[in-house]
Design an enzyme around this catalytic site. Structure first.
Site, PDB file in Angstrom:
ATOM      1  CB  ALA A  66      89.190  32.596  12.791  1.00  0.00           C
ATOM      2  N   GLY A 109      92.040  33.307   8.521  1.00  0.00           N
ATOM      3  CA  GLY A 109      93.101  32.456   8.840  1.00  0.00           C
ATOM      4  C   GLY A 109      93.387  31.008   8.283  1.00  0.00           C
ATOM      5  CD  GLU A 112      95.762  35.659   8.765  1.00  0.00           C
ATOM      6  OE1 GLU A 112      95.115  35.014   9.402  1.00  0.00           O
ATOM      7  OE2 GLU A 112      96.118  36.626   9.152  1.00  0.00           O
ATOM      8  CD  GLU A 132      91.346  38.131   7.736  1.00  0.00           C
ATOM      9  OE1 GLU A 132      91.251  38.620   6.784  1.00  0.00           O
ATOM     10  OE2 GLU A 132      91.932  37.053   7.983  1.00  0.00           O
TER      11      GLU A 132
END
Ligand code: DAK
Length: 258
Positions: A66, A109, A112, A132
């Site tokens: 992200a 992300g 993911e 993260e």
């Protein structure tokens, strides 16, 4: 819809390709690109001429996570309210098979998003990680759940707590990816796999995907019942009639995808 941060192609019969295109940020997933990816996947899902979708980035980065620059300025209330970015379940509602073609970084992300896809074809340079914790948070789009189911608790814990990255070969060894190819050919191979799937009867492919995914959510008895219902449902399709008739007549089936 016109897109600014992704590219759309149909590189082979029945195959839709979505390519992340924010090279200046290693395809970091900001609100705009996330919204465009979900919209493009949904558009291919609704397009009868497409039966399998490939999601890819660049050779250097599938996606480096992200967008941290965007997230830095975000608080909990804004994040909760911004459904476009946070509703990643939109991707899980795509009914057609989706293959991630991953090269370079697949972090946070990005990792993911690849794991939400049904299969992952990787290049030899692919690197998977959930970093993260190094910026003070934890995975928020399925990393603690899908990664653990894919590679097991020990490796998932190490990746999430100690920022261990997996190489493509390690990811293959632990069952996170289906296949690994040289960077020159991973995308072509992913498209060929997608073309093979697109050549199968479409309703059966959708219902097979749905039933396999239920294995992660239901008990064995419930899952077996779910599978049986999907099996029975396919006996109502033209492709079931054609597939079995073609076998008996010793000829190639001609699918109508109905
Ligand atoms: N965000 C924003 N910009 C990024 C970025 C990122 N994640 N990753 C790279 N960039 C930008 C860099 O800032 C740099 O831009 P400039 O400074 O040149 O303007 C450019 O891309 C090139 O990056 P580097 O110069 O850093 O390139 P290197 O080759 O040296 O390093 C790297 C590559 C991938 C190791 C490094 O860039 C890196 O560590 N990036 C951050 C990786 C990371 O921590 N990712 C996890 C982010 S957290 C959720 C949904 C999703 C998520 C959470 C919740 N919900 C649905 C609730 C996901 C969270 C995350 O992914």
């Amino acid at each position: 819809m016109t897109y600014e941060t992704i590219l759309i192609e149909t590189p082979a019969p029945g195959v839709g390709l979505v390519r992340l295109n924010r090279p200046q940020a290693l395809n970091a997933l900001n609100a705009q690109i996330t919204r465009e990816i979900f919209a493009a996947l949904e558009a291919f899902d609704a397009d009868d001429s497409v039966r399998c979708i490939v999601l890819t980035g660049s050779d250097k980065a599938f996606a480096a996570g992200a967008d941290i620059k965007e997230m830095e300025a975000t608080d909990a209330v804004t994040l909760f309210a911004s459904n476009d970015f946070t509703d990643w379940s939109r991707m899980t509602r795509v009914r057609k098979p989706v293959i991630a073609a991953v090269s370079g970084w697949a972090l946070g992300g990005g990792c993911e998003m690849a794991m939400i896809c049904d299969m992952i074809v990787a290049s030899e340079t692919a690197k998977f990680g959930q970093p993260e914790i190094t910026i003070g948070v934890i995975p928020g789009a399925g990393g603690t759940q899908r990664l653990t189911r894919a590679v097991g608790k020990a490796i998932a814990m190490e990746m999430i707590l100690a920022n261990r990255h997996l190489t493509a070969q390690e990811a293959l060894h632990y069952g996170l990816v289906n296949r690994v190819y040289p960077v020159e050919s991973y995308l072509t191979e992913a498209i060929q796999l997608a073309e093979k799937i697109a050549g199968m009867p479409g309703a059966a492919a959708k219902l097979a995907k749905e039933a396999v995914n239920k294995a992660f959510e239901l008990s064995l008895t419930e899952g077996l019942n779910y599978e049986k219902r999907n099996f029975y449902l396919l006996f109502g399709t033209e492709d079931k009639a054609e597939g079995m008739k073609a076998f008996v007549e010793k000829r190639k089936a001609e699918w109508k995808h109905r």
